[in-house]
Scaffold this motif. Structure first.
Motif, PDB file in Angstrom:
ATOM      1  N   THR A 380      75.567  24.794  86.053  1.00  0.00           N
ATOM      2  CA  THR A 380      74.811  25.775  86.800  1.00  0.00           C
ATOM      3  C   THR A 380      76.221  25.300  88.333  1.00  0.00           C
ATOM      4  O   THR A 380      75.972  26.202  88.899  1.00  0.00           O
ATOM      5  N   VAL A 381      76.727  24.204  88.657  1.00  0.00           N
ATOM      6  CA  VAL A 381      77.388  23.734  89.598  1.00  0.00           C
ATOM      7  C   VAL A 381      78.777  24.691  89.477  1.00  0.00           C
ATOM      8  O   VAL A 381      79.173  25.453  90.789  1.00  0.00           O
ATOM      9  N   ILE A 382      79.275  24.546  88.314  1.00  0.00           N
ATOM     10  CA  ILE A 382      80.620  25.887  88.148  1.00  0.00           C
ATOM     11  C   ILE A 382      80.064  27.793  88.278  1.00  0.00           C
ATOM     12  O   ILE A 382      80.371  27.452  88.717  1.00  0.00           O
ATOM     13  N   GLN A 383      79.150  28.239  87.948  1.00  0.00           N
ATOM     14  CA  GLN A 383      78.244  28.883  88.236  1.00  0.00           C
ATOM     15  C   GLN A 383      78.056  29.416  89.240  1.00  0.00           C
ATOM     16  O   GLN A 383      79.316  30.650  90.249  1.00  0.00           O
ATOM     17  N   THR A 384      77.419  28.394  90.220  1.00  0.00           N
ATOM     18  CA  THR A 384      77.303  28.864  91.615  1.00  0.00           C
ATOM     19  C   THR A 384      78.337  28.654  92.118  1.00  0.00           C
ATOM     20  O   THR A 384      79.189  29.790  93.239  1.00  0.00           O
ATOM     21  N   ALA A 385      79.876  28.133  92.481  1.00  0.00           N
ATOM     22  CA  ALA A 385      81.053  27.643  92.796  1.00  0.00           C
ATOM     23  C   ALA A 385      81.589  29.377  92.567  1.00  0.00           C
ATOM     24  O   ALA A 385      82.378  29.888  93.147  1.00  0.00           O
ATOM     25  N   THR A 386      82.326  29.746  91.214  1.00  0.00           N
ATOM     26  CA  THR A 386      82.657  30.772  90.809  1.00  0.00           C
ATOM     27  C   THR A 386      81.976  32.026  91.183  1.00  0.00           C
ATOM     28  O   THR A 386      82.180  32.781  92.166  1.00  0.00           O
ATOM     29  N   ASN A 387      80.570  32.111  91.114  1.00  0.00           N
ATOM     30  CA  ASN A 387      80.258  32.893  92.022  1.00  0.00           C
ATOM     31  C   ASN A 387      80.358  33.818  93.608  1.00  0.00           C
ATOM     32  O   ASN A 387      80.724  34.697  93.850  1.00  0.00           O
ATOM     33  N   THR A 388      79.971  32.676  94.454  1.00  0.00           N
ATOM     34  CA  THR A 388      80.525  32.829  95.334  1.00  0.00           C
ATOM     35  C   THR A 388      82.066  32.893  95.670  1.00  0.00           C
ATOM     36  O   THR A 388      81.905  33.465  96.525  1.00  0.00           O
TER      37      THR A 388
END
Length: 472
Positions: A380-388
């Motif tokens: 979820t950290v990786i997904q959040t950073a990529t989305n942003t």
């Protein structure tokens, strides 16, 4: 950096700035006026109002992911009641996941034509109607069709959520906001089996869809009452163009090298996440002699990891971006956010290895659940950073670019990888299976390294100041 459709300012616009833009910013570019308009639109809402809107988006965003897995514990009931095969019943799960990635390719561009609010109301109404249809389905064909429609209606917030964040929040706030929006994407698949298991045991599988119908109705009411139009566009002056509602337009973002390379790794991890939570309900009952209800509760492990990851990840990506901006003489660059993923990249293989080998040797079931929790935090950290990151570089068409990302992770990886999860785990053994995936994940991280350390600096060197602006 390649520009997305309709995002580059024309040379004529750049050469003819308004006097208001000059007076306000002291610059001579059309970008200044665009930023003034965008900031004025964001200032329409107070901070408290923005938090309410963000909360509604996060809650409604759980509909699709929750519905994807909520009736998994009752698949055998469906098989018996509808007199069909387990293969066809499993197909109702696969087509739902596939449509979750396809439908936002329509909802995203449509929201740029008629507005976020209208799209949300239409899509949730479709979801509620389809959920009722699922509950009344007399045969597997009807259920299959209704699940496709239900998925299409419940998946709009996969794209609208990111667009809403771009509408309401400045760059330095988006990481935290994105974490809130996407908590439902990760909580839904793990809380669904818990709710569905108890409902199916008590009232039968059809009760699951009555529950979803009521939940969808409440979500629709919350959107009508609490979710205003957030886009700065005046849709009354925009002529509707059916040709713009083209799913291939959002998919074209995947042809942009920075989008493709930055999304392959997190999309693969998302598919791997569904791989592991597919293995869990198959392996845990036989290895640990747990009841169906207890197996459902085991999903709280990765669920807690998702909550921690979205809470920590959003704030951490904002922190890293701010810290690197200070060291860059106050100049913020989109790729700075990707540097927040490096600790999470270590957590992925650690969590997978702990899950696989503890399961292999029948270690107390808390240990493999701890592995899933660690893996979920990293994911979820990786997904959040990529989305942003994607919203930062394509803020004007955030719904479309996130739609392309959703297609890659939902319709491709999350649909395909669980199909061979049980066979692979049984063939290789849980430990070796997860070791293979951990090794592949460690290789895939190189794609994000390329974006952060190679493509980012090259883009800055070749791009004009107007193109370097966020959303330009």
């Amino acid at each position: 950096m390649q520009a997305a459709p309709n995002e580059k300012l024309s040379k004529e616009e750049e050469s003819k700035p308004t006097e208001a833009a000059k007076a306000e910013t002291g610059t001579d570019t059309g970008v200044a006026l665009t930023k003034m308009d965008t900031n004025a639109a964001r200032n329409r809402f107070s901070r408290g109002r923005k938090q309410v809107i963000l909360g509604v988006v996060g809650l409604v965003g759980t509909l699709g992911p929750l519905s994807s897995s909520i009736y998994n514990p009752s698949l055998l009931q469906v098989e018996s009641d509808l007199h069909t095969s387990i293969t066809l019943v499993n197909a109702t799960v696969s087509v739902f996941m596939c449509m979750m990635g396809l439908a936002p390719l329509i909802w995203g561009p449509l929201s740029d034509q008629i507005g976020r609010r209208k799209v949300c109301i239409i899509s949730i109404a479709i979801y509620v109607a389809a959920s009722i249809g699922c509950g009344f389905s007399p045969n597997i064909v009807c259920l299959l069709v209704m699940r496709i429609v239900q998925s299409a209606g419940g998946s709009s917030f996969g794209a609208i959520g990111a667009a809403t964040v771009a509408d309401l929040f400045d760059e330095h706030e988006r990481g935290t906001a994105m974490g809130v929006v996407y908590v439902g994407l990760y909580l839904g698949p793990v809380t669904g089996p818990i709710i569905g298991g108890f409902l199916a045991d008590a009232y039968g599988w059809r009760s699951i869809f009555w529950f979803l119908s009521c939940l969808g109705g409440l979500m629709l009411l919350s959107v009508v009452l609490l979710f205003p139009e957030t886009s700065s566009k005046d849709f009354s002056k925009i002529k509707f163009q059916p040709s713009a509602i083209n799913p291939f337009i959002p998919l074209s973002y995947l042809l942009h090298i920075e989008v493709l390379l930055s999304t392959i790794y997190p999309a693969f991890l998302f598919g791997l996440y569904f791989f592991t939570i597919t293995v869990l309900p198959i392996q845990f009952p036989s290895k640990y002699h747990l009841s169906t209800g207890m197996v459902g509760l085991c999903f709280l492990g990765p669920g807690l990891g998702n909550v921690l990851g979205t809470t920590i990840g959003g704030r951490y990506t904002d922190y890293i971006s701010h810290k690197m901006t200070l060291h860059n003489n106050g100049k913020r660059e989109p790729e700075m956010r990707l540097h927040a993923i490096w600790p999470a990249c270590v957590m992925i293989p650690v969590g997978l290895l702990l899950f696989g080998w503890s399961l292999q040797y029948d270690v107390q079931f808390i240990v493999p659940l701890l592995g899933l929790l660690i893996n979920a935090v990293g994911l979820t950290v990786i997904q959040t950073a990529t989305n942003t990151y994607l919203v930062d570089i394509y803020s004007k068409n955030a719904a479309s670019v996130i739609g392309s990302f959703n297609f890659l992770r939902l319709s491709v990886f999350a649909t395909v990888m669980p199909l061979f999860s049980v066979q692979m785990a049984e063939g290789l053994g849980d430990g070796l299976c997860m070791t293979v995936w951990a090794a592949i994940a460690s290789v895939f991280v190189l794609f994000s390294v390329l974006v952060a350390f190679v493509l980012g600096p090259r883009r800055k060197a070749k791009s004009s100041p107007a193109q370097l602006a966020f959303g330009a």
